[in-house]
Design a protein around this motif. Sequence first.
Motif, PDB file in Angstrom:
ATOM      1  N   LEU A  93       0.830  -1.206   0.000  1.00 50.32           N
ATOM      2  CA  LEU A  93       0.000   0.000   0.000  1.00 50.32           C
ATOM      3  C   LEU A  93       0.866   1.257   0.000  1.00 50.32           C
ATOM      4  O   LEU A  93       0.551   2.240  -0.678  1.00 50.32           O
ATOM      5  CB  LEU A  93      -0.935  -0.002   1.214  1.00 50.32           C
ATOM      6  N   VAL A  94       1.961   1.219   0.743  1.00 51.25           N
ATOM      7  CA  VAL A  94       2.891   2.344   0.730  1.00 51.25           C
ATOM      8  C   VAL A  94       3.508   2.490  -0.653  1.00 51.25           C
ATOM      9  O   VAL A  94       3.651   3.601  -1.188  1.00 51.25           O
ATOM     10  CB  VAL A  94       3.996   2.153   1.792  1.00 51.25           C
ATOM     11  N   GLY A  95       3.861   1.368  -1.279  1.00 55.09           N
ATOM     12  CA  GLY A  95       4.407   1.420  -2.636  1.00 55.09           C
ATOM     13  C   GLY A  95       3.423   1.999  -3.626  1.00 55.09           C
ATOM     14  O   GLY A  95       3.791   2.829  -4.469  1.00 55.09           O
ATOM     15  N   LEU A  96       2.151   1.594  -3.524  1.00 47.44           N
ATOM     16  CA  LEU A  96       1.120   2.127  -4.410  1.00 47.44           C
ATOM     17  C   LEU A  96       0.919   3.621  -4.179  1.00 47.44           C
ATOM     18  O   LEU A  96       0.804   4.399  -5.142  1.00 47.44           O
ATOM     19  CB  LEU A  96      -0.192   1.380  -4.196  1.00 47.44           C
ATOM     20  N   ALA A  97       0.883   4.027  -2.908  1.00 46.74           N
ATOM     21  CA  ALA A  97       0.724   5.447  -2.596  1.00 46.74           C
ATOM     22  C   ALA A  97       1.890   6.261  -3.157  1.00 46.74           C
ATOM     23  O   ALA A  97       1.700   7.361  -3.687  1.00 46.74           O
ATOM     24  CB  ALA A  97       0.621   5.636  -1.085  1.00 46.74           C
ATOM     25  N   PHE A  98       3.096   5.708  -3.047  1.00 46.55           N
ATOM     26  CA  PHE A  98       4.274   6.383  -3.591  1.00 46.55           C
ATOM     27  C   PHE A  98       4.173   6.520  -5.102  1.00 46.55           C
ATOM     28  O   PHE A  98       4.500   7.571  -5.670  1.00 46.55           O
ATOM     29  CB  PHE A  98       5.540   5.590  -3.228  1.00 46.55           C
ATOM     30  N   ALA A  99       3.728   5.448  -5.761  1.00 42.73           N
ATOM     31  CA  ALA A  99       3.609   5.471  -7.216  1.00 42.73           C
ATOM     32  C   ALA A  99       2.603   6.537  -7.658  1.00 42.73           C
ATOM     33  O   ALA A  99       2.867   7.295  -8.606  1.00 42.73           O
ATOM     34  CB  ALA A  99       3.185   4.096  -7.725  1.00 42.73           C
ATOM     35  N   LEU A 100       1.476   6.621  -6.987  1.00 47.24           N
ATOM     36  CA  LEU A 100       0.467   7.628  -7.332  1.00 47.24           C
ATOM     37  C   LEU A 100       0.993   9.036  -7.080  1.00 47.24           C
ATOM     38  O   LEU A 100       0.763   9.959  -7.878  1.00 47.24           O
ATOM     39  CB  LEU A 100      -0.808   7.385  -6.525  1.00 47.24           C
ATOM     40  N   PHE A 101       1.702   9.198  -5.973  1.00 50.66           N
ATOM     41  CA  PHE A 101       2.296  10.500  -5.675  1.00 50.66           C
ATOM     42  C   PHE A 101       3.285  10.911  -6.762  1.00 50.66           C
ATOM     43  O   PHE A 101       3.282  12.059  -7.217  1.00 50.66           O
ATOM     44  CB  PHE A 101       2.997  10.452  -4.322  1.00 50.66           C
ATOM     45  N   LEU A 102       4.117   9.972  -7.195  1.00 52.33           N
ATOM     46  CA  LEU A 102       5.119  10.283  -8.212  1.00 52.33           C
ATOM     47  C   LEU A 102       4.465  10.637  -9.545  1.00 52.33           C
ATOM     48  O   LEU A 102       4.947  11.528 -10.256  1.00 52.33           O
ATOM     49  CB  LEU A 102       6.063   9.093  -8.384  1.00 52.33           C
ATOM     50  N   VAL A 103       3.378   9.950  -9.887  1.00 54.47           N
ATOM     51  CA  VAL A 103       2.668  10.256 -11.132  1.00 54.47           C
ATOM     52  C   VAL A 103       2.185  11.699 -11.128  1.00 54.47           C
ATOM     53  O   VAL A 103       2.414  12.466 -12.075  1.00 54.47           O
ATOM     54  CB  VAL A 103       1.485   9.289 -11.339  1.00 54.47           C
ATOM     55  N   VAL A 104       1.516  12.090 -10.054  1.00 51.94           N
ATOM     56  CA  VAL A 104       0.979  13.453  -9.962  1.00 51.94           C
ATOM     57  C   VAL A 104       2.107  14.482  -9.894  1.00 51.94           C
ATOM     58  O   VAL A 104       2.081  15.504 -10.595  1.00 51.94           O
ATOM     59  CB  VAL A 104       0.057  13.589  -8.727  1.00 51.94           C
ATOM     60  N   TYR A 105       3.106  14.198  -9.073  1.00 50.88           N
ATOM     61  CA  TYR A 105       4.203  15.144  -8.859  1.00 50.88           C
ATOM     62  C   TYR A 105       4.978  15.407 -10.145  1.00 50.88           C
ATOM     63  O   TYR A 105       5.169  16.562 -10.554  1.00 50.88           O
ATOM     64  CB  TYR A 105       5.128  14.594  -7.781  1.00 50.88           C
ATOM     65  N   TYR A 106       5.401  14.338 -10.817  1.00 48.84           N
ATOM     66  CA  TYR A 106       6.217  14.519 -12.014  1.00 48.84           C
ATOM     67  C   TYR A 106       5.397  14.982 -13.212  1.00 48.84           C
ATOM     68  O   TYR A 106       5.917  15.666 -14.087  1.00 48.84           O
ATOM     69  CB  TYR A 106       6.982  13.236 -12.329  1.00 48.84           C
ATOM     70  N   GLU A 107       4.122  14.613 -13.251  1.00 44.83           N
ATOM     71  CA  GLU A 107       3.287  15.099 -14.348  1.00 44.83           C
ATOM     72  C   GLU A 107       3.215  16.622 -14.335  1.00 44.83           C
ATOM     73  O   GLU A 107       3.341  17.271 -15.375  1.00 44.83           O
ATOM     74  CB  GLU A 107       1.882  14.524 -14.246  1.00 44.83           C
ATOM     75  N   ARG A 108       3.039  17.197 -13.140  1.00 48.59           N
ATOM     76  CA  ARG A 108       2.965  18.658 -13.039  1.00 48.59           C
ATOM     77  C   ARG A 108       4.282  19.300 -13.480  1.00 48.59           C
ATOM     78  O   ARG A 108       4.296  20.295 -14.212  1.00 48.59           O
ATOM     79  CB  ARG A 108       2.646  19.069 -11.598  1.00 48.59           C
ATOM     80  N   ILE A 109       5.386  18.755 -13.007  1.00 50.90           N
ATOM     81  CA  ILE A 109       6.694  19.319 -13.345  1.00 50.90           C
ATOM     82  C   ILE A 109       6.983  19.189 -14.834  1.00 50.90           C
ATOM     83  O   ILE A 109       7.433  20.138 -15.492  1.00 50.90           O
ATOM     84  CB  ILE A 109       7.801  18.621 -12.530  1.00 50.90           C
ATOM     85  N   ILE A 110       6.730  17.999 -15.383  1.00 50.77           N
ATOM     86  CA  ILE A 110       7.028  17.762 -16.797  1.00 50.77           C
ATOM     87  C   ILE A 110       6.191  18.673 -17.688  1.00 50.77           C
ATOM     88  O   ILE A 110       6.699  19.237 -18.669  1.00 50.77           O
ATOM     89  CB  ILE A 110       6.795  16.277 -17.139  1.00 50.77           C
ATOM     90  N   MET A 111       4.922  18.847 -17.367  1.00 52.87           N
ATOM     91  CA  MET A 111       4.070  19.716 -18.185  1.00 52.87           C
ATOM     92  C   MET A 111       4.591  21.148 -18.201  1.00 52.87           C
ATOM     93  O   MET A 111       4.640  21.797 -19.253  1.00 52.87           O
ATOM     94  CB  MET A 111       2.631  19.670 -17.668  1.00 52.87           C
ATOM     95  N   ALA A 112       5.005  21.642 -17.030  1.00 49.50           N
ATOM     96  CA  ALA A 112       5.519  23.012 -16.956  1.00 49.50           C
ATOM     97  C   ALA A 112       6.829  23.153 -17.725  1.00 49.50           C
ATOM     98  O   ALA A 112       7.035  24.120 -18.470  1.00 49.50           O
ATOM     99  CB  ALA A 112       5.704  23.418 -15.501  1.00 49.50           C
ATOM    100  N   GLU A 113       7.723  22.204 -17.561  1.00 50.09           N
ATOM    101  CA  GLU A 113       9.015  22.281 -18.224  1.00 50.09           C
ATOM    102  C   GLU A 113       8.879  22.138 -19.738  1.00 50.09           C
ATOM    103  O   GLU A 113       9.563  22.825 -20.509  1.00 50.09           O
ATOM    104  CB  GLU A 113       9.948  21.203 -17.674  1.00 50.09           C
ATOM    105  N   GLU A 114       8.004  21.241 -20.165  1.00 46.85           N
ATOM    106  CA  GLU A 114       7.872  21.026 -21.604  1.00 46.85           C
ATOM    107  C   GLU A 114       7.197  22.209 -22.284  1.00 46.85           C
ATOM    108  O   GLU A 114       7.494  22.511 -23.450  1.00 46.85           O
ATOM    109  CB  GLU A 114       7.133  19.720 -21.869  1.00 46.85           C
ATOM    110  N   ALA A 115       6.317  22.907 -21.571  1.00 48.91           N
ATOM    111  CA  ALA A 115       5.742  24.133 -22.129  1.00 48.91           C
ATOM    112  C   ALA A 115       6.832  25.178 -22.332  1.00 48.91           C
ATOM    113  O   ALA A 115       6.866  25.892 -23.352  1.00 48.91           O
ATOM    114  CB  ALA A 115       4.650  24.667 -21.206  1.00 48.91           C
TER     115      ALA A 115
END
Length: 228
Positions: free
Chosen positions: A101-123
């Motif tokens: 469950l901790v691994g799943l929570a980490f994976a979901l956190f990383l998806v949201v966290y990096y998606e925001r960063i990648i979208m901003a940087e790629e723009a």
Amino acid sequence: MPLVFLPPVAVALTQAEPIERAAGEVVGGLYEAACIAMVVAGLAIRAVTVGFVARNTSGRKTRQVADSLNTTAMYSLTRNPLYLGNAITYLGVALFAQNLLVGLAFALFLVVYYERIIMAEEAYLLDRFGDAYAAWARGTPAFFPRLSGWRRPALPFSLKAVLRREHHGWLAAMLALAFVEIGGDAFGHEQQAWVEPAWMAAIAAVAAIYLTIHALKRWTSLLKVTDR
């Protein structure tokens, strides 16, 4: 980076080694070995990326101030290899606590966290490099790498750059794994107060390497990276 590892360490201190308790030491050992392999793989991806980036472009590591668009080496396989390496390393440590469950929570956190960063940087990169970036992005995955299409950089790999820039991450990852393991041993079914010799040796070795590299970086020019 070290703060990211606090949740799995905390889990190890409160709910130790559930997979090993349920399935036995052999399964638990294989599971932990797979997690360590994930951590090593993530660090290796970062090392390959940094080793080529430092020699072939001046600004790609901090992309908001990039002077040129690097589309070779790891950047020919994925547009975000450093984030990919980070994510694999973080997830390996999280799963090492043996709580899915901790691994799943980490994976979901990383998806949201990096998606925001990648979208901003790629723009930003699209605005800065225009059609060149758009063409590269169309043929290169944003995160999960393709298995072919490696483009050779103009300059060779720089081990000096890797040692100079990545030793902090190596130490943090090693200590995180060690504390999860120590917490599991202390609060698990065996409840052993002592630290296994293999982990003590690993901690000592990584710490010695870290201090050596830090001293070379601070007091000598041996790790200075040139463009040749």
